[in-house]
Design an enzyme around this catalytic site. Structure first.
Site, PDB file in Angstrom:
ATOM      1  N   ASP A   9      39.874  45.711  44.268  1.00  0.00           N
ATOM      2  CA  ASP A   9      39.506  45.195  42.955  1.00  0.00           C
ATOM      3  C   ASP A   9      40.804  45.013  42.167  1.00  0.00           C
ATOM      4  O   ASP A   9      41.424  45.980  41.741  1.00  0.00           O
ATOM      5  CB  ASP A   9      38.562  46.205  42.291  1.00  0.00           C
ATOM      6  CG  ASP A   9      38.305  45.898  40.816  1.00  0.00           C
ATOM      7  OD1 ASP A   9      38.922  44.956  40.283  1.00  0.00           O
ATOM      8  OD2 ASP A   9      37.497  46.616  40.211  1.00  0.00           O
ATOM      9  N   GLN A  64      42.413  44.705  37.086  1.00  0.00           N
ATOM     10  CA  GLN A  64      43.413  45.259  36.173  1.00  0.00           C
ATOM     11  C   GLN A  64      44.842  44.934  36.607  1.00  0.00           C
ATOM     12  O   GLN A  64      45.764  44.979  35.799  1.00  0.00           O
ATOM     13  CB  GLN A  64      43.260  46.784  36.082  1.00  0.00           C
ATOM     14  CG  GLN A  64      41.999  47.227  35.380  1.00  0.00           C
ATOM     15  CD  GLN A  64      41.950  46.783  33.935  1.00  0.00           C
ATOM     16  OE1 GLN A  64      42.964  46.708  33.256  1.00  0.00           O
ATOM     17  NE2 GLN A  64      40.762  46.469  33.461  1.00  0.00           N
ATOM     18  N   LYS A 104      41.130  38.585  32.151  1.00  0.00           N
ATOM     19  CA  LYS A 104      42.096  39.670  32.004  1.00  0.00           C
ATOM     20  C   LYS A 104      43.524  39.124  32.024  1.00  0.00           C
ATOM     21  O   LYS A 104      44.473  39.862  31.806  1.00  0.00           O
ATOM     22  CB  LYS A 104      41.971  40.675  33.160  1.00  0.00           C
ATOM     23  CG  LYS A 104      40.587  41.215  33.380  1.00  0.00           C
ATOM     24  CD  LYS A 104      40.331  42.464  32.589  1.00  0.00           C
ATOM     25  CE  LYS A 104      39.072  43.141  33.110  1.00  0.00           C
ATOM     26  NZ  LYS A 104      38.448  43.971  32.096  1.00  0.00           N
ATOM     27  N   CYS A 111      33.535  52.572  31.388  1.00  0.00           N
ATOM     28  CA  CYS A 111      32.758  52.239  32.597  1.00  0.00           C
ATOM     29  C   CYS A 111      33.303  52.990  33.800  1.00  0.00           C
ATOM     30  O   CYS A 111      33.307  52.457  34.923  1.00  0.00           O
ATOM     31  CB  CYS A 111      32.726  50.739  32.874  1.00  0.00           C
ATOM     32  SG  CYS A 111      31.953  49.813  31.572  1.00  0.00           S
ATOM     33  N   HIS A 144      35.828  51.596  38.614  1.00  0.00           N
ATOM     34  CA  HIS A 144      34.984  51.083  37.540  1.00  0.00           C
ATOM     35  C   HIS A 144      33.554  51.079  38.094  1.00  0.00           C
ATOM     36  O   HIS A 144      33.357  50.940  39.292  1.00  0.00           O
ATOM     37  CB  HIS A 144      35.452  49.644  37.272  1.00  0.00           C
ATOM     38  CG  HIS A 144      34.831  48.982  36.084  1.00  0.00           C
ATOM     39  ND1 HIS A 144      33.588  48.399  36.119  1.00  0.00           N
ATOM     40  CD2 HIS A 144      35.296  48.784  34.827  1.00  0.00           C
ATOM     41  CE1 HIS A 144      33.323  47.869  34.927  1.00  0.00           C
ATOM     42  NE2 HIS A 144      34.347  48.097  34.123  1.00  0.00           N
TER      43      HIS A 144
END
Lengths: 142, 406
Positions: free
Chosen positions: B200, B203, B226, B364, B123
């Protein structure tokens, strides 16, 4: 040649025949498909208006005291709206283009496409149409 | 999966009752943000109705109650991610801030000649901070390439990592394609040259319960929104040894020990990285969201979402001209697709008119779109509160859009 206002009223009239959004969108898609394409030489970064979602190319010419626009987009619904904008703004005098508004887009139920947050390049495109008109007016006054 | 309590779950989410453009909402933009169950909404209402106060410095009852609830949430989050120490859990405004905090800390430690590896699936929020850091320090940014199916090229990774590698940044799951990256393998390799790894997890957090100790990861960042929590709050997990070494990100109240105009000494962890009044209610509600998801159970969630993914993939692929981007063997419930001869914006616009929320655009992640040479995709991302009927509604809507556009 009709005035911008007359053309916009005509468009509003045409759209009033449709019963639902689907017919409106089908018509827009047809318009998008029939929009005369911008000449390939103008489909470059110099004429591109960047949107996050769809991209728009605009070119303007000055012919016999009128501004003539051609435009294109990679998305067909965006292109349909461009067709309506070009129809109402093209072959008009600079001062009329500068003074005109785009309320008719609200009236035909396509308001959401002109939202600045939609990032489809249309808001910047309208600014660009007016910028061209301003530029030609300045040129004409010199 | 037959015994998943989907009806009961759907009743927990008030927003799923609403209509959009006169049609029942089918919310398939979960990878952008998840919806909020009433258990979390109630927690927010309760906070502002009963004990809204600033934390960590008041002696009055409300402040004490707010502090206790905030710290209890930190503890819940620690347990959820299996961090060893509570001070390894730093509250942030979200994943982006977590990444920037680490990048800022490392910008004081890197020098010319050092290398950092970032994956091609990132991202923008996991690309730009590192580019800025590299500009500042003279370190070199190297890209771990992707394969056509949306997996990372692990052979290339083996060659990329060398004695100069100081940091590796990869997402656990790609937001644009849904690929689950082999982070265990990535971390192990980085360790062989002593490089630190930031994962990261934005997600991944709604689908997979990451165990930071088992992964032996140095930094893991997530956002509450999220995973059924509110926006504007997230967590950075960092190994204590790293967090102690890194320079504070922002100066302000809360993060200090002693202040004079000559010198300031910083507070200990986690407060060193939590300058100013935090998103107190958000932190507490994040804890409630984690409780909610754990009550349903991550294994059941993963299984149910996998079934949704399978069904949606199969049904969508039956549409002539439809191409799915990202066909990794291991992926979560994200389907990124285009239909030949149409633009994603047009598909997204029409399906929205039919009440279906999908994301369109480059998500993104422009480098991924450049790789496939496309302007963007339509992305449907499923959560555990979506149904098989909604999958069918999506398929019908996409068919309708295709028919209108071509």
């Amino acid at each position: 040649m009709n005035t911008i206002k007359e053309i916009q009223e005509e468009i509003v009239d045409e759209f009033s025949m449709f019963d639902d959004w689907m017919q409106r969108y089908e018509y827009m898609i047809e318009l998008g498909k029939s929009l005369p394409l911008i000449e390939e030489q103008y489909k470059t970064d110099d004429y591109k208006i960047k949107g996050c979602q769809s991209q728009v190319w605009v070119h303007a010419d000055f012919q016999e005291g009128k501004v003539v626009f051609t435009a294109d987009s990679d998305a067909i619904i965006t292109k349909g709206i461009i067709a309506l904008l070009v129809r109402s703004f093209s072959h008009q005098k600079s001062e009329d283009i500068i003074a005109a508004d785009t309320k008719f887009i609200d009236e035909i139920g396509l308001k959401e496409h002109l939202s600045p947050t939609r990032a489809n390049g249309l808001v910047s495109m309208i600014k660009q149409l007016k910028m061209y008109a301003i530029a030609y007016q300045a040129k004409a006054n010199n | 999966m037959t015994n998943f309590p989907i009806d009961k779950i759907r009743r927990d989410f008030p927003i799923l009752q609403r209509k959009v453009n006169g049609k029942p909402l089918v919310y398939l933009d979960n990878a952008a943000t998840s919806q909020t169950p009433k258990q979390v909404i109630d927690c927010i209402v309760e906070y502002y109705s009963l004990y809204n106060a600033n934390i960590h410095r008041g002696v009055h009852t409300l402040s004490q109650e707010a502090t206790d609830a905030y710290e209890a949430a930190r503890e819940k989050i620690r347990v959820h991610f299996n961090a060893k120490h509570r001070e390894e859990i730093i509250f942030t405004s979200g994943t982006t801030e977590g990444i920037n905090l680490v990048a800022h800390g490392f910008s004081k430690r890197l020098k010319k000649g050092d290398e950092v590896v970032v994956s091609a699936l990132e991202h923008h929020s996991n690309i730009v901070p590192w580019q800025m850091m590299c500009e500042e320090t003279g370190a070199k940014l190297r890209v771990l390439p992707m394969l056509p199916n949306g997996e990372l090229d692990m052979n290339a990774y083996a060659d990329l990592v060398n004695a100069n590698t100081k940091l590796v940044f990869v997402n656990h799951i790609s937001n644009a394609l849904g690929t689950i990256n082999p982070i265990k393998q990535i971390i192990e390799k980085a360790k062989t040259v002593g490089a630190a790894v930031l994962i990261d997890g934005a997600q991944a957090a709604p689908h997979i319960k990451a165990d930071v100790q088992a992964l032996d990861v140095d930094f893991y960042v997530v956002s509450a929104h999220k995973m059924c929590g509110p926006t504007g709050v997230g967590v950075l997990y960092g190994k204590k040894t790293w967090l102690e070494k890194l320079h504070p990100y922002q100066g302000g109240g809360e993060m200090i020990d002693q202040v004079s105009f000559e010198q300031t000494t910083y507070a200990g962890l986690p407060h060193k990285f939590e300058a100013g009044t935090p998103n107190i209610c958000g932190g507490i509600a994040f804890g409630a969201a984690i409780d909610y998801m754990n009550t349903i159970g991550f294994e059941d969630i993963a299984q149910y979402e996998h079934d949704l993914l399978e069904k949606a993939t199969q049904a969508l692929l039956e549409i002539d001209g439809l191409k799915i981007y990202g066909t990794a063997k291991e992926k979560t419930s994200v389907i990124s697709f285009n239909i030949e001869g149409t633009h994603p914006y047009d598909i997204g616009t029409i399906v929205d008119k039919l009440g279906i929320a999908v994301r369109t655009g480059h998500h993104c992640a422009q480098p991924i779109m450049d790789y496939y040479k496309i302007p963007g995709t339509v992305r449907a991302s499923f959560a555990f509160y979506n149904t098989f009927e909604e999958v069918e509604a999506l398929v019908q809507a996409v068919k309708k859009a295709k028919q209108m556009l071509l």
